[in-house]
Design a protein around this motif. Structure first.
Motif, PDB file in Angstrom:
ATOM      1  N   LEU A   1       0.843  -1.190   0.000  1.00 25.96           N
ATOM      2  CA  LEU A   1       0.000   0.000   0.000  1.00 25.96           C
ATOM      3  C   LEU A   1       0.881   1.244   0.000  1.00 25.96           C
ATOM      4  O   LEU A   1       2.001   1.227   0.498  1.00 25.96           O
ATOM      5  CB  LEU A   1      -0.911   0.012   1.225  1.00 25.96           C
ATOM      6  CG  LEU A   1      -1.902  -1.139   1.331  1.00 25.96           C
ATOM      7  CD1 LEU A   1      -2.696  -1.028   2.626  1.00 25.96           C
ATOM      8  CD2 LEU A   1      -2.839  -1.180   0.133  1.00 25.96           C
ATOM      9  N   GLN A   2       0.347   2.302  -0.567  1.00 22.69           N
ATOM     10  CA  GLN A   2       1.051   3.579  -0.591  1.00 22.69           C
ATOM     11  C   GLN A   2       0.443   4.498   0.456  1.00 22.69           C
ATOM     12  O   GLN A   2      -0.772   4.565   0.600  1.00 22.69           O
ATOM     13  CB  GLN A   2       0.894   4.246  -1.954  1.00 22.69           C
ATOM     14  CG  GLN A   2       1.458   3.474  -3.106  1.00 22.69           C
ATOM     15  CD  GLN A   2       1.083   4.129  -4.424  1.00 22.69           C
ATOM     16  OE1 GLN A   2       0.905   5.331  -4.511  1.00 22.69           O
ATOM     17  NE2 GLN A   2       0.953   3.313  -5.458  1.00 22.69           N
ATOM     18  N   LYS A   3       1.292   5.213   1.161  1.00 26.29           N
ATOM     19  CA  LYS A   3       0.828   6.187   2.144  1.00 26.29           C
ATOM     20  C   LYS A   3       0.711   7.534   1.441  1.00 26.29           C
ATOM     21  O   LYS A   3       1.673   8.035   0.874  1.00 26.29           O
ATOM     22  CB  LYS A   3       1.815   6.272   3.306  1.00 26.29           C
ATOM     23  CG  LYS A   3       1.373   7.184   4.420  1.00 26.29           C
ATOM     24  CD  LYS A   3       2.383   7.145   5.560  1.00 26.29           C
ATOM     25  CE  LYS A   3       2.016   8.105   6.657  1.00 26.29           C
ATOM     26  NZ  LYS A   3       3.016   8.082   7.740  1.00 26.29           N
ATOM     27  N   LEU A   4      -0.490   8.105   1.478  1.00 27.12           N
ATOM     28  CA  LEU A   4      -0.740   9.380   0.814  1.00 27.12           C
ATOM     29  C   LEU A   4      -1.195  10.400   1.846  1.00 27.12           C
ATOM     30  O   LEU A   4      -2.150  10.157   2.588  1.00 27.12           O
ATOM     31  CB  LEU A   4      -1.818   9.215  -0.264  1.00 27.12           C
ATOM     32  CG  LEU A   4      -2.145  10.449  -1.087  1.00 27.12           C
ATOM     33  CD1 LEU A   4      -0.949  10.864  -1.932  1.00 27.12           C
ATOM     34  CD2 LEU A   4      -3.341  10.183  -1.976  1.00 27.12           C
ATOM     35  N   GLU A   5      -0.488  11.525   1.911  1.00 30.45           N
ATOM     36  CA  GLU A   5      -0.842  12.582   2.856  1.00 30.45           C
ATOM     37  C   GLU A   5      -1.770  13.588   2.199  1.00 30.45           C
ATOM     38  O   GLU A   5      -1.626  13.902   1.018  1.00 30.45           O
ATOM     39  CB  GLU A   5       0.418  13.285   3.368  1.00 30.45           C
ATOM     40  CG  GLU A   5       1.259  12.393   4.245  1.00 30.45           C
ATOM     41  CD  GLU A   5       2.374  13.130   4.957  1.00 30.45           C
ATOM     42  OE1 GLU A   5       2.591  14.329   4.699  1.00 30.45           O
ATOM     43  OE2 GLU A   5       3.028  12.495   5.790  1.00 30.45           O
ATOM     44  N   LEU A   6      -2.719  14.081   2.973  1.00 32.15           N
ATOM     45  CA  LEU A   6      -3.680  15.077   2.503  1.00 32.15           C
ATOM     46  C   LEU A   6      -3.747  16.240   3.476  1.00 32.15           C
ATOM     47  O   LEU A   6      -3.691  16.013   4.678  1.00 32.15           O
ATOM     48  CB  LEU A   6      -5.076  14.464   2.379  1.00 32.15           C
ATOM     49  CG  LEU A   6      -5.265  13.423   1.299  1.00 32.15           C
ATOM     50  CD1 LEU A   6      -6.662  12.855   1.380  1.00 32.15           C
ATOM     51  CD2 LEU A   6      -5.016  14.002  -0.074  1.00 32.15           C
ATOM     52  N   PRO A   7      -3.944  17.442   3.049  1.00 33.09           N
ATOM     53  CA  PRO A   7      -3.799  17.843   1.653  1.00 33.09           C
ATOM     54  C   PRO A   7      -2.333  17.775   1.232  1.00 33.09           C
ATOM     55  O   PRO A   7      -1.430  17.938   2.050  1.00 33.09           O
ATOM     56  CB  PRO A   7      -4.323  19.270   1.618  1.00 33.09           C
ATOM     57  CG  PRO A   7      -4.219  19.766   3.010  1.00 33.09           C
ATOM     58  CD  PRO A   7      -4.292  18.573   3.910  1.00 33.09           C
ATOM     59  N   LYS A   8      -2.122  17.530  -0.047  1.00 34.55           N
ATOM     60  CA  LYS A   8      -0.759  17.364  -0.559  1.00 34.55           C
ATOM     61  C   LYS A   8       0.094  18.609  -0.366  1.00 34.55           C
ATOM     62  O   LYS A   8       1.290  18.516  -0.162  1.00 34.55           O
ATOM     63  CB  LYS A   8      -0.796  17.002  -2.046  1.00 34.55           C
ATOM     64  CG  LYS A   8      -1.265  15.606  -2.316  1.00 34.55           C
ATOM     65  CD  LYS A   8      -1.190  15.309  -3.795  1.00 34.55           C
ATOM     66  CE  LYS A   8      -1.600  13.892  -4.086  1.00 34.55           C
ATOM     67  NZ  LYS A   8      -1.445  13.558  -5.505  1.00 34.55           N
ATOM     68  N   ASP A   9      -0.524  19.763  -0.447  1.00 31.76           N
ATOM     69  CA  ASP A   9       0.228  21.022  -0.379  1.00 31.76           C
ATOM     70  C   ASP A   9       0.096  21.725   0.973  1.00 31.76           C
ATOM     71  O   ASP A   9       0.226  22.939   1.060  1.00 31.76           O
ATOM     72  CB  ASP A   9      -0.219  21.951  -1.503  1.00 31.76           C
ATOM     73  CG  ASP A   9      -1.713  22.245  -1.453  1.00 31.76           C
ATOM     74  OD1 ASP A   9      -2.422  21.624  -0.637  1.00 31.76           O
ATOM     75  OD2 ASP A   9      -2.173  23.092  -2.233  1.00 31.76           O
TER      76      ASP A   9
ATOM     77  N   PHE B   1      -3.463  11.317   6.602  1.00 30.40           N
ATOM     78  CA  PHE B   1      -2.978  10.412   5.571  1.00 30.40           C
ATOM     79  C   PHE B   1      -3.860   9.182   5.516  1.00 30.40           C
ATOM     80  O   PHE B   1      -4.660   8.926   6.416  1.00 30.40           O
ATOM     81  CB  PHE B   1      -1.523  10.004   5.823  1.00 30.40           C
ATOM     82  CG  PHE B   1      -1.326   9.240   7.097  1.00 30.40           C
ATOM     83  CD1 PHE B   1      -1.416   7.857   7.115  1.00 30.40           C
ATOM     84  CD2 PHE B   1      -1.057   9.898   8.282  1.00 30.40           C
ATOM     85  CE1 PHE B   1      -1.243   7.150   8.293  1.00 30.40           C
ATOM     86  CE2 PHE B   1      -0.879   9.206   9.458  1.00 30.40           C
ATOM     87  CZ  PHE B   1      -0.973   7.827   9.461  1.00 30.40           C
ATOM     88  N   PHE B   2      -3.712   8.444   4.430  1.00 29.39           N
ATOM     89  CA  PHE B   2      -4.383   7.160   4.295  1.00 29.39           C
ATOM     90  C   PHE B   2      -3.497   6.258   3.453  1.00 29.39           C
ATOM     91  O   PHE B   2      -2.519   6.705   2.851  1.00 29.39           O
ATOM     92  CB  PHE B   2      -5.790   7.309   3.700  1.00 29.39           C
ATOM     93  CG  PHE B   2      -5.818   7.824   2.288  1.00 29.39           C
ATOM     94  CD1 PHE B   2      -5.856   6.951   1.217  1.00 29.39           C
ATOM     95  CD2 PHE B   2      -5.813   9.186   2.035  1.00 29.39           C
ATOM     96  CE1 PHE B   2      -5.890   7.423  -0.085  1.00 29.39           C
ATOM     97  CE2 PHE B   2      -5.847   9.672   0.745  1.00 29.39           C
ATOM     98  CZ  PHE B   2      -5.881   8.783  -0.323  1.00 29.39           C
ATOM     99  N   PHE B   3      -3.833   4.982   3.430  1.00 29.54           N
ATOM    100  CA  PHE B   3      -3.103   4.009   2.634  1.00 29.54           C
ATOM    101  C   PHE B   3      -3.985   3.569   1.483  1.00 29.54           C
ATOM    102  O   PHE B   3      -5.185   3.369   1.660  1.00 29.54           O
ATOM    103  CB  PHE B   3      -2.723   2.788   3.485  1.00 29.54           C
ATOM    104  CG  PHE B   3      -1.741   3.109   4.571  1.00 29.54           C
ATOM    105  CD1 PHE B   3      -0.385   3.110   4.314  1.00 29.54           C
ATOM    106  CD2 PHE B   3      -2.175   3.413   5.849  1.00 29.54           C
ATOM    107  CE1 PHE B   3       0.526   3.413   5.313  1.00 29.54           C
ATOM    108  CE2 PHE B   3      -1.278   3.715   6.851  1.00 29.54           C
ATOM    109  CZ  PHE B   3       0.081   3.715   6.583  1.00 29.54           C
TER     110      PHE B   3
END
Length: 122
Positions: free
Chosen positions: A74-82, A91-93
């Motif tokens: 899984l990829q860890k994605l942070e929000l908001p990106k900016d 973040f979520f996976f």
């Protein structure tokens, strides 16, 4: 009015240094005794036991996140990106096929002690 000041404690930085690790079933076990985690480390010292629990919990969280990325791919994605340094973020996976998969499972963790990928803490 009196206030009880919390003591500062030094704890290890790794699960192994705490004397714990995950077995083949993904359960946290003591490395020597193979027993499950025991909250009471020091008899009659609730504050120390709680701080110990919190310290090992932080390490478990990072280990579980690492497993989600490595073992589950899984990829860890942070929000908001900016987001700026002082702005709130989360973040979520997600899997690589999140946009094309026929089924989607969403795990949402809160801000409490038990985080994503941890199904139980006793």
């Amino acid at each position: 009015m009196s206030s009880k000041k919390s003591k500062e404690y030094e704890f290890p930085d790794t699960l192994a240094d705490f004397g714990y690790g995950f077995n083949d079933e993904g359960q946290l076990r003591h490395l020597e005794t193979k027993e499950a985690y025991q909250f009471q480390v020091r008899e009659d010292d609730l504050e120390y036991n709680q701080k110990h629990y919190e310290a090992i919990g932080e390490i478990i969280t990072e280990n579980v996140y690492s497993m989600l990325e490595k073992d589950c791919e899984l990829q860890k994605l942070e929000l908001p990106k900016d987001a700026e340094e002082n702005e709130p973020k989360t973040f979520f996976f997600m899997s690589d096929d999140v946009m094309t998969a026929k089924r989607l499972m969403i795990l949402i963790h809160g801000s409490g002690a038990v985080r994503a990928g941890q199904w139980a803490r006793k």
